[in-house]
Design an enzyme around this catalytic site. Structure first.
Site, PDB file in Angstrom:
ATOM      1  N   TRP A 219      12.429  34.620  22.894  1.00  0.00           N
ATOM      2  CA  TRP A 219      11.623  34.845  24.108  1.00  0.00           C
ATOM      3  C   TRP A 219      12.061  36.106  24.835  1.00  0.00           C
ATOM      4  CZ3 TRP A 219       7.144  32.849  23.983  1.00  0.00           C
ATOM      5  CH2 TRP A 219       6.943  31.634  23.364  1.00  0.00           C
TER       6      TRP A 219
ATOM      7  N   ASP B 149      14.022  34.597  33.127  1.00  0.00           N
ATOM      8  CA  ASP B 149      12.977  33.696  32.639  1.00  0.00           C
ATOM      9  C   ASP B 149      13.583  32.304  32.494  1.00  0.00           C
ATOM     10  OD1 ASP B 149      11.172  32.202  31.225  1.00  0.00           O
ATOM     11  OD2 ASP B 149      11.151  33.480  29.435  1.00  0.00           O
TER      12      ASP B 149
ATOM     13  N   LYS C  25       7.824  22.516  30.934  1.00  0.00           N
ATOM     14  CA  LYS C  25       9.015  21.909  30.328  1.00  0.00           C
ATOM     15  C   LYS C  25       9.667  20.947  31.317  1.00  0.00           C
ATOM     16  CE  LYS C  25       8.746  26.015  27.853  1.00  0.00           C
ATOM     17  NZ  LYS C  25       8.483  25.543  26.526  1.00  0.00           N
TER      18      LYS C  25
HETATM   19  N1  PMP Z   1       9.905  31.907  27.816  1.00  0.00           N
HETATM   20  C1  PMP Z   1      10.531  30.803  27.384  1.00  0.00           C
HETATM   21  C2  PMP Z   1      12.008  30.692  27.552  1.00  0.00           C
HETATM   22  C3  PMP Z   1       9.790  29.774  26.790  1.00  0.00           C
HETATM   23  O1  PMP Z   1      10.403  28.675  26.352  1.00  0.00           O
HETATM   24  C4  PMP Z   1       8.386  29.909  26.648  1.00  0.00           C
HETATM   25  C5  PMP Z   1       7.522  28.825  26.066  1.00  0.00           C
HETATM   26  N2  PMP Z   1       8.072  28.059  25.108  1.00  0.00           N
HETATM   27  C6  PMP Z   1       7.791  31.086  27.090  1.00  0.00           C
HETATM   28  C7  PMP Z   1       8.576  32.054  27.683  1.00  0.00           C
HETATM   29  C8  PMP Z   1       6.317  31.297  26.976  1.00  0.00           C
HETATM   30  O2  PMP Z   1       5.695  30.502  27.891  1.00  0.00           O
HETATM   31  P1  PMP Z   1       4.119  30.425  28.046  1.00  0.00           P
HETATM   32  O3  PMP Z   1       3.611  29.703  26.838  1.00  0.00           O
HETATM   33  O4  PMP Z   1       3.957  29.653  29.303  1.00  0.00           O
HETATM   34  O5  PMP Z   1       3.595  31.807  28.141  1.00  0.00           O
END
Ligand code: PMP
Length: 358
Positions: free
Chosen positions: A102, A170, A194
């Protein structure tokens, strides 16, 4: 009705009392004669839901004065772009510490709008590189990192000290999992799906002095200053998700707040890691000090048994354990709403699987 222990990484398990309250209020929200889904976001009923959700979040997280709390759309992936578009201002570069997939995506998105300087990135995503080894750009607009990498199961158990540069984080998969000193951050963001509620709403907590210099091409709906000035109602917000996150915040408060939630999370994670470490069939490759409390990854000694393990687990009421396709193996996401009994049931199932198939 039978509820399972859902180990999915997100959208994920929600506290049962919250779901029950949603059910109870679904057709007629507190005598309004309508569902929250049907309300105008300008209606005083919805305004009270929105205001209370923000107030509860500020209270449980002890958000200091001088920070805006925003409820936005576009997910954390949207924030990968909105952060540089709002915060680069007159700077060219931002620092990115990449400890998993991520963080890597966040850096790639930033590179569309400026320079994403990689301050640290280990060869393998199995540990947090020592802060002293990070190569910081002295002129970075901010430093971005990912406190919990959901796919690799790697978590920071500390807030890095990088001097004056604003910290941007994040928090998607570890938001509200323990107490947090918000004053150490310039900006934190987290998708709700989450630890905080259903998909569709993303929380942003940002220091007021950092906003107000948007990239000229930034859509107004994602301009932090404009969103803040309109109390997250510059356009129609994700009303229902906002409402449910508000109930989750209240649930956290009623459970004893983040200190209590943090203790439980540490304990649940220890239960699972201790079992994994106690025997040779399952293995977790993450350096001990960087192991996630939220996403516990593990492999089986014989990967040919993965399918049977997952099938048996689903049958036993333990779905959602398949690891992310990029890393394989298993991943048990044990967010706030996962009770200790769920983790214990997983450990019991793992033991039984080794006994019969190991
Ligand atoms: N950052 C992290 C740490 C995540 O776990 C996720 C989703 N699993 C995201 C970003 C992306 O999130 P979204 O699907 O809400 O764009």
């Amino acid at each position: 009705m039978s509820r399972v222990f859902n180990f999915s990484a997100g959208p994920a398990i929600l506290p049962e009392p919250v779901l029950r309250q949603v059910q109870e209020e679904l057709l007629d929200w507190r005598g309004s004669g309508m569902s929250v889904m049907e309300m105008s976001h300008r209606d005083k009923d919805f305004m009270s839901i929105a205001t209370e959700a923000e107030a509860t979040l500020r209270e449980i997280l002890a958000v200091p004065a001088g920070y805006k709390v925003l409820f936005m759309q576009g997910g954390a992936t949207g924030q990968f772009a909105f952060v540089p578009m709002n915060l680069l201002h007159n700077k060219v570069a931002a620092d990115y510490v990449v400890t998993g997939a991520w963080g890597q995506k966040a850096a790639k998105e930033c590179a569309k709008y400026g320079k994403a300087h990689i301050a640290a990135k280990p060869e393998k995503f199995t540990s947090i590189p020592a802060v002293a080894s990070w190569k910081l750009d002295p002129d970075a607009a901010y430093l971005h990192y990912t406190p919990n990498e959901t796919i690799e199961g790697v978590e920071f158990h500390f807030i890095p000290d990088v001097g004056k540069v604003p910290l941007v984080a994040d928090f998607s998969s570890t938001f509200l999992s323990r107490p947090l000193d918000v004053s150490k951050f310039g900006l934190i963001y987290a998708g709700a799906q989450k630890n905080a509620g259903p998909a569709g709403v993303t929380m942003v907590i940002v220091r007021e002095d950092l906003i107000g210099h948007p990239h000229p091409l930034l859509p107004s709906a994602f301009d932090y200053k404009a969103v803040a000035e309109n109390e997250s109602m510059l356009n129609t917000p994700p009303c229902f998700s906002w409402y449910v996150t508000g109930l989750v915040f209240k649930w956290i408060k009623s459970e004893g707040g983040l200190a209590e939630i943090g203790k439980r999370n540490e304990h649940k994670a220890k239960l699972l890691y201790d079992y994994i470490d106690s025997q040779p069939f399952y293995r977790n490759p993450i350096e001990k000090s960087s192991r996630s409390w939220m996403n516990v990854i593990f492999t089986l000694a014989n990967a040919e048994l993965d399918g049977d393990f997952l099938k048996g687990a689903a049958k036993a009421g333990l779905p959602g354990l398949k690891g992310h396709r990029s890393v394989g193996g298993m991943r048990a996401s044990i967010y706030n709403a996962m009770p200790e009994a769920g983790v214990q049931a997983l450990v019991n199932y793992m033991k039984e699987f080794v006994r019969t198939r190991g």
